[in-house]
Design a protein around this motif. Structure first.
Motif, PDB file in Angstrom:
ATOM      1  N   MET A 162       1.967  -7.149   7.828  1.00 36.37           N
ATOM      2  CA  MET A 162       0.650  -6.931   8.421  1.00 36.37           C
ATOM      3  C   MET A 162      -0.429  -7.649   7.612  1.00 36.37           C
ATOM      4  O   MET A 162      -1.327  -8.297   8.167  1.00 36.37           O
ATOM      5  N   LYS A 163      -0.328  -7.534   6.285  1.00 36.01           N
ATOM      6  CA  LYS A 163      -1.300  -8.207   5.419  1.00 36.01           C
ATOM      7  C   LYS A 163      -1.240  -9.723   5.620  1.00 36.01           C
ATOM      8  O   LYS A 163      -2.283 -10.398   5.664  1.00 36.01           O
ATOM      9  N   ASP A 164      -0.041 -10.239   5.727  1.00 35.28           N
ATOM     10  CA  ASP A 164       0.131 -11.679   5.918  1.00 35.28           C
ATOM     11  C   ASP A 164      -0.505 -12.145   7.220  1.00 35.28           C
ATOM     12  O   ASP A 164      -1.123 -13.223   7.273  1.00 35.28           O
ATOM     13  N   LYS A 165      -0.356 -11.340   8.270  1.00 37.04           N
ATOM     14  CA  LYS A 165      -0.922 -11.727   9.559  1.00 37.04           C
ATOM     15  C   LYS A 165      -2.451 -11.697   9.512  1.00 37.04           C
ATOM     16  O   LYS A 165      -3.111 -12.622   9.997  1.00 37.04           O
ATOM     17  N   PHE A 166      -3.007 -10.662   8.916  1.00 37.80           N
ATOM     18  CA  PHE A 166      -4.466 -10.591   8.802  1.00 37.80           C
ATOM     19  C   PHE A 166      -4.998 -11.726   7.924  1.00 37.80           C
ATOM     20  O   PHE A 166      -6.055 -12.303   8.213  1.00 37.80           O
ATOM     21  N   LYS A 167      -4.259 -12.050   6.882  1.00 32.77           N
ATOM     22  CA  LYS A 167      -4.662 -13.153   6.018  1.00 32.77           C
ATOM     23  C   LYS A 167      -4.626 -14.476   6.772  1.00 32.77           C
ATOM     24  O   LYS A 167      -5.496 -15.347   6.581  1.00 32.77           O
ATOM     25  N   ALA A 168      -3.645 -14.626   7.648  1.00 34.53           N
ATOM     26  CA  ALA A 168      -3.491 -15.873   8.401  1.00 34.53           C
ATOM     27  C   ALA A 168      -4.673 -16.143   9.331  1.00 34.53           C
ATOM     28  O   ALA A 168      -4.964 -17.299   9.652  1.00 34.53           O
ATOM     29  N   VAL A 169      -5.352 -15.085   9.754  1.00 34.22           N
ATOM     30  CA  VAL A 169      -6.511 -15.278  10.630  1.00 34.22           C
ATOM     31  C   VAL A 169      -7.831 -15.127   9.871  1.00 34.22           C
ATOM     32  O   VAL A 169      -8.912 -15.092  10.468  1.00 34.22           O
ATOM     33  N   THR A 201      -0.047   5.398  10.980  1.00 30.71           N
ATOM     34  CA  THR A 201      -0.307   4.022  10.547  1.00 30.71           C
ATOM     35  C   THR A 201      -0.951   4.003   9.173  1.00 30.71           C
ATOM     36  O   THR A 201      -0.570   3.218   8.292  1.00 30.71           O
ATOM     37  N   GLU A 202      -1.940   4.892   8.962  1.00 31.20           N
ATOM     38  CA  GLU A 202      -2.625   4.927   7.677  1.00 31.20           C
ATOM     39  C   GLU A 202      -1.709   5.413   6.565  1.00 31.20           C
ATOM     40  O   GLU A 202      -1.837   4.967   5.415  1.00 31.20           O
ATOM     41  N   ALA A 203      -0.788   6.301   6.879  1.00 34.06           N
ATOM     42  CA  ALA A 203       0.171   6.755   5.868  1.00 34.06           C
ATOM     43  C   ALA A 203       1.034   5.588   5.392  1.00 34.06           C
ATOM     44  O   ALA A 203       1.341   5.459   4.198  1.00 34.06           O
ATOM     45  N   LEU A 204       1.398   4.724   6.348  1.00 31.95           N
ATOM     46  CA  LEU A 204       2.180   3.542   5.987  1.00 31.95           C
ATOM     47  C   LEU A 204       1.333   2.568   5.176  1.00 31.95           C
ATOM     48  O   LEU A 204       1.784   2.056   4.139  1.00 31.95           O
ATOM     49  N   LEU A 205       0.121   2.328   5.608  1.00 30.32           N
ATOM     50  CA  LEU A 205      -0.745   1.392   4.905  1.00 30.32           C
ATOM     51  C   LEU A 205      -1.062   1.864   3.489  1.00 30.32           C
ATOM     52  O   LEU A 205      -1.213   1.056   2.562  1.00 30.32           O
ATOM     53  N   ALA A 206      -1.150   3.174   3.310  1.00 29.76           N
ATOM     54  CA  ALA A 206      -1.476   3.743   1.998  1.00 29.76           C
ATOM     55  C   ALA A 206      -0.379   3.526   0.970  1.00 29.76           C
ATOM     56  O   ALA A 206      -0.605   3.710  -0.229  1.00 29.76           O
ATOM     57  N   SER A 207       0.783   3.116   1.413  1.00 31.77           N
ATOM     58  CA  SER A 207       1.877   2.845   0.478  1.00 31.77           C
ATOM     59  C   SER A 207       1.684   1.530  -0.264  1.00 31.77           C
ATOM     60  O   SER A 207       2.406   1.241  -1.224  1.00 31.77           O
ATOM     61  N   ASP A 208       0.726   0.736   0.184  1.00 33.07           N
ATOM     62  CA  ASP A 208       0.447  -0.546  -0.457  1.00 33.07           C
ATOM     63  C   ASP A 208      -0.762  -0.392  -1.387  1.00 33.07           C
ATOM     64  O   ASP A 208      -1.828   0.068  -0.943  1.00 33.07           O
ATOM     65  N   PRO A 209      -0.634  -0.762  -2.640  1.00 38.05           N
ATOM     66  CA  PRO A 209      -1.739  -0.554  -3.600  1.00 38.05           C
ATOM     67  C   PRO A 209      -3.008  -1.326  -3.265  1.00 38.05           C
ATOM     68  O   PRO A 209      -4.098  -0.914  -3.658  1.00 38.05           O
ATOM     69  N   GLU A 210      -2.898  -2.439  -2.553  1.00 43.65           N
ATOM     70  CA  GLU A 210      -4.095  -3.202  -2.178  1.00 43.65           C
ATOM     71  C   GLU A 210      -4.844  -2.568  -1.006  1.00 43.65           C
ATOM     72  O   GLU A 210      -6.071  -2.668  -0.914  1.00 43.65           O
ATOM     73  N   VAL A 211      -4.109  -1.917  -0.135  1.00 46.14           N
ATOM     74  CA  VAL A 211      -4.720  -1.333   1.065  1.00 46.14           C
ATOM     75  C   VAL A 211      -5.151   0.113   0.818  1.00 46.14           C
ATOM     76  O   VAL A 211      -6.106   0.603   1.427  1.00 46.14           O
ATOM     77  N   LEU A 212      -4.465   0.805  -0.097  1.00 50.41           N
ATOM     78  CA  LEU A 212      -4.711   2.227  -0.357  1.00 50.41           C
ATOM     79  C   LEU A 212      -6.185   2.567  -0.593  1.00 50.41           C
ATOM     80  O   LEU A 212      -6.704   3.507   0.041  1.00 50.41           O
ATOM     81  N   PRO A 213      -6.907   1.861  -1.467  1.00 46.58           N
ATOM     82  CA  PRO A 213      -8.310   2.236  -1.712  1.00 46.58           C
ATOM     83  C   PRO A 213      -9.163   2.200  -0.451  1.00 46.58           C
ATOM     84  O   PRO A 213     -10.062   3.033  -0.269  1.00 46.58           O
TER      85      PRO A 213
END
Length: 356
Positions: A262-269, A290-302
């Motif tokens: 997901m991060k890669d796709k958002f970065k690509a645009v 969705t947010e529970a999944l995203l929170a597992s990533d340290p860059e997205v968590l904050p």
């Protein structure tokens, strides 16, 4: 006729006053006569009246030319003002036409979504998936309505979104039937539907905060909500439709994608973890999951935590403003907005046929 002397006092000072060249007791009044001769020094000499040799005045030829050019330029500017006024009037008419048409669209979409509240997550995902076909390298794809084609809406990543598209197609029929400036593009329709869906979630949250009281919730949203932040989004009205499906493989299958994908796709645009977090409601039908999944990533968590805290406040400012800002930017990727779209010629009235 252009007057130079009145415009340029520096030249007026070179002309003797009328009283000095006309004396009732000695000379009869005479018209001002311009006699000039050019010297090698670049000077122009002027004589005022045939008998006033001592009053000859000289000044530079350059000054005269500058004065003439400036005066003519000012005259042209004055003449062009009428054209500017006509252009401004036409622009105001177009803005009003587009604004009125957009208001009708929003009203129709509001009623359609209000009657089918469960379809809101699908509308959000439909809009996101239409956007995410954008390819930054080739400047192709993006929110161009290509998801309307059967070969694209039937792709794996768009599973379950056909019902949302069908609802919008029904709304489009009603919108087009009352349009004076041509049919609405699917590109505009889908993004405006996303806007209406987002607004409905904002309003629903305000109503919940007021214990389910619709009237109080509406007042709360009007007083503290972010409704005034949609100005730029509304101006981006005039997207063009694609004439064929966008290439496959550009949109992730969100329910199976990893956070890194997901991060890669958002970065690509052109976007990052912050925008990914604020767009969580668009990524799947269950925003909490969705947010529970995203929170597992340290860059997205904050960012996930920031927006969760914001949603608990009365105004929800951080979350709503960032969501509107991100959607506004995403919703025009790869588009050249036609700011004259949906405008139409105003019917002229033949005043000679009026019976007064």
């Amino acid at each position: 006729m252009v007057s130079f002397a009145s415009t340029f006092p520096s030249l007026v000072s070179l002309v003797p006053s009328l009283s000095s060249i006309t004396n009732a007791s000695r000379y009869p009044p005479q018209p001002l006569i311009f006699v000039s001769r050019i010297h090698g020094t670049g000077m122009i000499c002027c004589k005022f009246g045939p008998e006033l040799n001592s009053e000859d005045r000289c000044f530079r030829r350059r000054d005269v030319l500058h004065s003439i050019g400036a005066a003519v330029g000012m005259d042209l500017i004055a003449r062009s003002s009428s054209f500017i006024e006509v252009a401004n009037a036409a622009d105001l008419i177009q803005r009003r036409q587009r604004s009125e048409f957009q208001s009708k669209i929003k009203g129709i979409l509001y009623e359609a979504i209000k009657g089918n509240p469960d379809i809101v997550p699908s509308i959000l995902s439909l809009a996101l998936n239409d956007i995410m076909t954008y390819d930054k390298a080739t400047k192709s794809g993006g929110p161009n309505g290509s998801i309307r084609f059967s070969s694209e809406i039937s792709r794996t990543e768009n599973k379950g979104l056909a019902a949302a598209l069908s609802l919008l197609e029904e709304s489009k029929k009603e919108i087009d039937s009352d349009s004076k400036g041509g049919p609405i593009s699917y590109a505009d329709l889908i993004q405006l539907a996303a806007q209406s869906a987002v607004k409905s979630t904002f309003l629903a949250s305000a109503i919940r905060k007021c214990g389910g009281n619709v009237e109080k919730g509406s007042l709360l949203y009007s007083a503290y909500g972010s409704n005034g932040q949609w100005g730029l989004f509304d101006r981006q009205f005039g997207r063009s439709d694609a004439q064929e499906p966008d290439p496959e493989g550009r949109v992730p299958q969100w329910d199976k994608a990893s956070v890194q994908e997901m991060k890669d796709k958002f970065k690509a645009v052109g976007f990052g973890p912050r925008q990914l977090a604020v767009m969580s409601a668009f990524i799947g039908p269950d925003q909490d999951a969705t947010e529970a999944l995203l929170a597992s990533d340290p860059e997205v968590l904050p960012w996930v935590q920031k927006y969760q805290r914001s949603r608990e406040t009365v105004s929800r400012t951080d979350y709503e403003v960032d969501l509107i800002t991100t959607l506004t930017k995403l919703s025009c990727l790869g588009q050249q907005i036609n700011y004259e779209a949906y405008s139409y010629p105003v019917q002229k009235i033949d005043v000679t046929k009026l019976k007064l």
